[in-house]
Design a protein around this motif. Structure first.
Motif, short mmCIF file in Angstrom:
data_model
loop_
_atom_site.label_atom_id
_atom_site.label_comp_id
_atom_site.label_asym_id
_atom_site.label_seq_id
_atom_site.Cartn_x
_atom_site.Cartn_y
_atom_site.Cartn_z
N ALA A 43 8.49 0.38 -19.77
CA ALA A 43 7.32 -0.47 -19.57
C ALA A 43 6.17 0.29 -18.90
CB ALA A 43 7.70 -1.69 -18.73
N TRP A 44 6.51 1.31 -18.11
CA TRP A 44 5.49 2.13 -17.45
C TRP A 44 4.95 3.23 -18.34
CZ3 TRP A 44 8.22 3.16 -12.10
CH2 TRP A 44 8.22 1.98 -11.34
N GLY A 45 5.43 3.31 -19.59
CA GLY A 45 4.94 4.31 -20.52
C GLY A 45 5.86 5.49 -20.74
N HIS A 46 7.00 5.51 -20.09
CA HIS A 46 8.00 6.57 -20.30
C HIS A 46 9.03 6.00 -21.27
CE1 HIS A 46 6.28 8.75 -16.92
NE2 HIS A 46 6.33 7.62 -16.24
N VAL A 47 8.75 6.14 -22.57
CA VAL A 47 9.57 5.49 -23.59
C VAL A 47 11.03 5.91 -23.46
CG1 VAL A 47 7.66 5.19 -25.20
CG2 VAL A 47 9.06 7.26 -25.31
N HIS A 48 11.91 5.09 -24.02
CA HIS A 48 13.35 5.31 -23.89
C HIS A 48 13.77 6.72 -24.33
CE1 HIS A 48 14.27 1.24 -22.70
NE2 HIS A 48 13.55 0.78 -23.70
N THR A 49 13.08 7.31 -25.29
CA THR A 49 13.47 8.62 -25.81
C THR A 49 12.82 9.79 -25.08
OG1 THR A 49 11.72 8.46 -27.48
CG2 THR A 49 13.93 7.70 -28.12
N SER A 50 12.02 9.50 -24.05
CA SER A 50 11.34 10.58 -23.34
C SER A 50 12.27 11.27 -22.35
CB SER A 50 10.12 10.03 -22.58
OG SER A 50 10.54 9.25 -21.47
N PRO A 51 12.00 12.54 -22.06
CA PRO A 51 12.81 13.25 -21.06
C PRO A 51 12.78 12.58 -19.69
CG PRO A 51 11.54 14.82 -22.35
CD PRO A 51 11.05 13.44 -22.73
N ALA A 52 11.62 12.05 -19.29
CA ALA A 52 11.53 11.41 -17.97
C ALA A 52 12.45 10.20 -17.90
CB ALA A 52 10.08 10.99 -17.69
N ASN A 53 12.45 9.37 -18.94
CA ASN A 53 13.31 8.20 -18.96
C ASN A 53 14.77 8.61 -18.97
OD1 ASN A 53 14.82 5.83 -19.93
ND2 ASN A 53 12.81 4.92 -20.25
N GLY A 54 15.12 9.56 -19.81
CA GLY A 54 16.51 10.00 -19.88
C GLY A 54 17.01 10.58 -18.57
N THR A 55 16.19 11.39 -17.93
CA THR A 55 16.58 12.03 -16.67
C THR A 55 16.74 11.00 -15.56
OG1 THR A 55 15.51 14.11 -17.28
CG2 THR A 55 15.91 13.74 -14.94
N LEU A 56 15.73 10.14 -15.39
CA LEU A 56 15.81 9.14 -14.31
C LEU A 56 16.92 8.12 -14.55
CD1 LEU A 56 14.16 8.54 -11.64
CD2 LEU A 56 13.25 10.34 -13.05
N THR A 57 17.17 7.79 -15.80
CA THR A 57 18.24 6.85 -16.11
C THR A 57 19.59 7.47 -15.79
OG1 THR A 57 16.91 5.76 -17.81
CG2 THR A 57 19.28 5.44 -17.94
N LEU A 58 19.77 8.73 -16.09
CA LEU A 58 21.03 9.41 -15.75
C LEU A 58 21.19 9.51 -14.23
CD1 LEU A 58 23.61 10.78 -16.58
CD2 LEU A 58 22.33 12.88 -16.96
N ILE A 59 20.13 9.84 -13.53
CA ILE A 59 20.19 9.89 -12.07
C ILE A 59 20.53 8.50 -11.51
CG2 ILE A 59 18.81 10.19 -9.97
CD1 ILE A 59 17.34 12.47 -11.47
N ALA A 60 19.90 7.47 -12.06
CA ALA A 60 20.20 6.10 -11.63
C ALA A 60 21.66 5.77 -11.87
CB ALA A 60 19.31 5.10 -12.38
N ALA A 61 22.19 6.17 -13.01
CA ALA A 61 23.60 5.90 -13.32
C ALA A 61 24.51 6.55 -12.27
CB ALA A 61 23.95 6.42 -14.71
N GLU A 62 24.23 7.77 -11.90
CA GLU A 62 25.06 8.46 -10.92
C GLU A 62 24.94 7.84 -9.53
OE1 GLU A 62 27.37 10.55 -11.58
OE2 GLU A 62 26.82 10.69 -13.68
N LEU A 63 23.71 7.56 -9.11
CA LEU A 63 23.52 7.01 -7.76
C LEU A 63 24.09 5.61 -7.64
CD1 LEU A 63 19.93 8.24 -6.80
CD2 LEU A 63 22.14 9.32 -6.34
N THR A 64 23.92 4.78 -8.66
CA THR A 64 24.45 3.42 -8.58
C THR A 64 25.98 3.42 -8.69
OG1 THR A 64 24.06 3.03 -10.95
CG2 THR A 64 22.33 2.34 -9.41
N ALA A 65 26.52 4.30 -9.51
CA ALA A 65 27.99 4.40 -9.59
C ALA A 65 28.56 4.83 -8.24
CB ALA A 65 28.40 5.38 -10.69
N ASN A 66 27.90 5.77 -7.57
CA ASN A 66 28.35 6.19 -6.25
C ASN A 66 28.22 5.07 -5.22
OD1 ASN A 66 29.10 8.72 -7.06
ND2 ASN A 66 27.31 9.75 -6.25
N ALA A 67 27.16 4.27 -5.32
CA ALA A 67 27.00 3.15 -4.40
C ALA A 67 28.14 2.16 -4.56
CB ALA A 67 25.65 2.46 -4.63
#
Length: 142
Positions: free
Chosen positions: A23-47
């Motif tokens: 929604a902020w302009g970093h489409v699902h296929t962009s490197p920024a979206n992929g990187t932050l989504t993977l980081i989010a997956a790791e941090l939330t799984a650890n939480a």
């Protein structure tokens, strides 16, 4: 954003991060979206796995600074367990999350949780320039 401290909560948090970035302009296929989504997956799984306290939720905060820096913060109520990058054993079933975050993020760390007991694990990625967004050319068939 508040989520239940369960695998389902971690999955929902990851999906919401990806949708918010889109929604902020970093489409699902962009490197920024992929990187932050993977980081989010790791941090939330650890939480969920290491920061879980029965009856307590975890929180996610995603921000984009004026210069384009993306930052994610995941807060849980367990202050005594901090992630640390290390080298997991070849047969180890855990320990790779902080290593992935260390590789993917430009910077990350742990702070005391500002709104109560616990900790906040944060990671940020510098703005993605056009040069970083460009993929290498595909090899030519000969």
């Amino acid at each position: 954003m508040q989520f239940t401290s369960t695998p389902r909560g971690a999955r929902l948090a990851r999906r919401l991060v990806s949708h918010r970035l889109h929604a902020w302009g970093h489409v699902h296929t962009s490197p920024a979206n992929g990187t932050l989504t993977l980081i989010a997956a790791e941090l939330t799984a650890n939480a969920v796995r290491h920061g879980h306290v029965p009856g307590r939720d975890f929180h996610v905060c995603l921000t984009e600074a004026e210069d384009g820096t993306l930052r994610i913060e995941v807060s849980d109520t367990r202050a005594e367990r901090h992630p640390a990058p290390g080298t997991p054993g070849p047969d180890g079933e855990s320990g790779r999350g902080p290593l992935l975050v260390d590789v993917l993020a430009d910077d990350w760390g742990v702070l005391p949780r500002p709104t109560g007991p616990g900790k906040t694990v944060w990671a940020q990625c510098a703005p993605v320039t056009a040069a970083r967004e460009t993929r290498p050319p595909k090899p030519q068939a000969s």
